[in-house]
Design a protein around this motif. Structure first.
Motif, short mmCIF file in Angstrom:
data_model
loop_
_atom_site.label_atom_id
_atom_site.label_comp_id
_atom_site.label_asym_id
_atom_site.label_seq_id
_atom_site.Cartn_x
_atom_site.Cartn_y
_atom_site.Cartn_z
N ALA A 172 -0.08 7.60 9.44
CA ALA A 172 -1.20 7.72 8.50
C ALA A 172 -1.24 9.15 7.97
O ALA A 172 -1.11 10.11 8.73
CB ALA A 172 -2.51 7.39 9.21
N GLY A 173 -1.40 9.28 6.66
CA GLY A 173 -1.40 10.60 6.05
C GLY A 173 -0.01 11.17 5.86
O GLY A 173 0.13 12.29 5.36
N GLY B 225 -0.51 -1.33 -2.02
CA GLY B 225 -1.95 -1.54 -2.06
C GLY B 225 -2.67 -1.07 -0.80
O GLY B 225 -2.21 -0.17 -0.08
N ILE B 226 -3.81 -1.68 -0.53
CA ILE B 226 -4.69 -1.23 0.54
C ILE B 226 -3.97 -1.18 1.88
O ILE B 226 -4.03 -0.19 2.61
CB ILE B 226 -5.93 -2.14 0.63
N ASP B 227 -3.27 -2.27 2.22
CA ASP B 227 -2.71 -2.36 3.56
C ASP B 227 -1.43 -1.55 3.75
O ASP B 227 -1.11 -1.15 4.87
CB ASP B 227 -2.42 -3.83 3.89
N SER B 228 -0.69 -1.32 2.67
CA SER B 228 0.60 -0.64 2.83
C SER B 228 0.44 0.88 2.74
O SER B 228 0.83 1.61 3.65
CB SER B 228 1.58 -1.14 1.76
N LEU B 229 -0.12 1.37 1.65
CA LEU B 229 -0.22 2.82 1.45
C LEU B 229 -1.65 3.33 1.37
O LEU B 229 -1.98 4.40 1.88
CB LEU B 229 0.49 3.24 0.14
N PHE B 230 -2.53 2.58 0.69
CA PHE B 230 -3.80 3.15 0.22
C PHE B 230 -4.75 3.54 1.35
O PHE B 230 -5.23 4.68 1.41
CB PHE B 230 -4.48 2.18 -0.74
N LEU B 231 -5.03 2.61 2.25
CA LEU B 231 -6.02 2.93 3.27
C LEU B 231 -5.55 4.10 4.13
O LEU B 231 -6.33 5.00 4.45
CB LEU B 231 -6.31 1.71 4.16
N ARG B 232 -4.27 4.12 4.46
CA ARG B 232 -3.74 5.16 5.34
C ARG B 232 -3.39 6.46 4.60
O ARG B 232 -2.91 7.41 5.21
CB ARG B 232 -2.51 4.64 6.08
N ASN B 233 -3.56 6.48 3.28
CA ASN B 233 -3.21 7.69 2.51
C ASN B 233 -1.76 8.09 2.71
O ASN B 233 -1.43 9.26 2.91
CB ASN B 233 -4.13 8.85 2.88
N VAL B 234 -0.87 7.11 2.66
CA VAL B 234 0.56 7.41 2.73
C VAL B 234 1.03 7.85 1.35
O VAL B 234 0.74 7.21 0.35
CB VAL B 234 1.36 6.18 3.20
#
Lengths: 348, 348
Positions: free
Chosen positions: B262-263, B280-289
């Motif tokens: 994450a990050g 999207g949310i589950d791949s990159l967005f939520l974790r701020n990748v």
């Protein structure tokens, strides 16, 4: 207890304010907070537009400021009477990610929207991991500052996150896609960090006018290929080194890919309403376009952003153009979805 | 003129070495270069695997080192007899992007693969924009260094780009996906930049052994979910702060998303064989990748990387495990496609 009023989403377009049981402390790390002010978020409009049928009603609201009424036995940093800001993320404050300021990756991550019985668009809320989640505001704050304090829950911190993740620095050139509250506060944040040229892409005049007051140097109302061409014309043809995508639609992502300069950065903070999108040779790879951003750990930014609000140099609360009590919340959703309201302030 | 031998791709799996006309100067900015050494690139294997039917044969080879035979009237920095390195990108050297070291975005960008009548897997080549494209090597270089110099055309510079774009710095933890020449040289580059933990994901023992010599501290041979779990187990569960994706398949991208912390940052240098992928949310967005990297402006890195080759502290030429004359090129393609050869050196 006599119960309280809270906002529930029953289905697409169907928001109701109803009587529900009063919240109570459940865990020793909980706090009970009486809501002073809450609001409707642009991201609330996604389920409002398309909540699938057959789901139980959902308690709404993930942005609020309030006063602590009671705390569990393990809460250390808060006490009755404290004015607190509740970020949109519930975070434990103790895991490795929280300690890094990445509350978005908290090992006990939750959101108000995931807590079946809590929501900020209500008279009161039970707050899990109160020490980790809530941020106390210094005593004696002028009540007139509450709308601006409320933006620290989400939209100001999210706009700031977009600018920081995008690498905005003194002298930067930035394009901001979207004239919602987050886009406008990304403009304010970019200006605060020293950006010299800020092109705001939006087509609601009242909003883009506020964007100019927040620091936008140019406004582009066209969309699609015309919008891309207009931004490139303003910036000398090569595109924007930093693009903030503050909408979340696939069209806005495509706009960002079109506007960004080779070697530049797309910083996304609009919640993506897509999972797959173009990232191959023609979109990002050949030009070495960076894709950054994501869910904003707004709690991590409150310490940095609060002083400017308290001393009056920053007024992010100007994004609220409508104020209502709880009874007006269903109209607030309707007006924000219709884009006749920018952001609705709720004082329960 | 008597003509020369050059490599042509006729279709999937069909590489031939044929007699073609000698190259000649066409523009005053051209140079003619006699090829001392060239090679087959992992990216050549994509058209070798799937060149569509009905296309005219394509001249191959975008990595070579050679000696200048003649220059056009406007060439300023090169003369007959100079030993030069030809990066995989043809760049004018004068546009705003070249001046920034972003040859991948050169306003007159071309590649050998796009030049119908030129290619490095041949006896000689006409080089457009010779001042912009070619880099002169100091006179009197030991011929034994030529394989290492040749890696500056593409694979070493690309591995270095992956590490730089990913933000590798002293103490970094990096996962490298892919044990091809670029992956191995990403390992070497990460180690050179001070990375402390380098996990190489690959399953060809001879290659991963070389990877260990280049600086890999761990090797993971599993793929998919098992590979992700193995990397996370090595790194304490949270994943890798920097992931280099040096393959280009969708499976390798998915692996990168699974491995990254994450990050953290995914730095792509494998040429994507897909256009859309999950962001999207589950791949990159939520974790701020962060997703960074892309086509490497290898010319920009030669000045930095050359001294280590000249003084013997860096030996990226070790990625060549097979050497051949031009007649052996078709076998070289076959063996690289079958993964029995890592990278084939060609001495015309």
């Amino acid at each position: 207890m006599v119960g309280m009023r809270a906002t529930l989403l029953y289905g697409a377009g169907d928001v109701r304010v109803e009587n529900v049981p009063d919240p109570v402390l459940k865990l020793p790390t909980d706090a009970l907070v009486r809501v002073s002010a809450a609001c409707v978020c642009g991201s609330d409009l996604w389920p409002y537009a398309g909540m699938p049928a057959g789901r139980p009603p959902a308690r709404m609201g993930h942005e609020f400021v309030g006063v602590v009424e009671d705390v569990g036995s393990e809460v250390r940093t808060l006490g009755k009477g404290d004015l607190v800001i509740a970020p949109w993320i519930i975070s434990d404050g103790t895991c490795v990610f929280c300690l890094e300021g990445r509350q978005n990756a908290c090992e006990r991550f939750s959101m108000w929207d995931l807590e079946a019985e809590e929501g900020g668009q209500a008279e009161a809320v039970r707050v899990p991991f109160a020490d980790g989640t809530l941020v106390k505001v210094p005593a004696g704050v002028d009540a007139a500052l509450i709308p601006s304090l409320l933006t620290l829950s989400d939209v100001f911190g999210t706009g700031h996150h977009a600018a920081v993740a995008g690498g905005v620095a003194p002298g930067s050139t930035v394009a901001v896609i979207g004239d919602g509250a987050v886009g406008l506060l990304a403009v304010l944040s970019a200006a605060r960090l020293g950006a010299e040229r800020i092109v705001l892409m939006g087509r609601h005049r009242a909003r883009t006018d506020l964007g100019r007051e927040f620091g936008a140097t140019h406004v582009v109302s066209e969309r699609g290929a015309e919008g891309v061409a207009a931004v490139r014309a303003i910036l000398g043809g090569h595109g924007a080194p930093v693009v903030v995508e503050a909408v979340g639609t696939r069209a806005a992502y495509d706009q960002a890919v079109g506007v960004v300069r080779a070697g530049g950065t797309i910083s996304r903070v609009g919640v993506p309403q897509y999972e797959e999108a173009p990232i191959g040779i023609d979109s990002l790879f050949l030009r070495n376009v960076r894709l950054v951003g994501g869910a904003a750990p707004t709690r991590a930014y409150i310490e940095e952003l609060l002083p400017g609000i308290l001393d009056g140099t920053l007024a992010p609360g100007r994004v609220f153009d409508v104020a209502t009590g709880l009874d007006g919340v269903p109209d607030g959703y309707r007006d924000m979805a219709a884009r006749t309201a920018l952001k609705v302030l709720i004082t329960p």
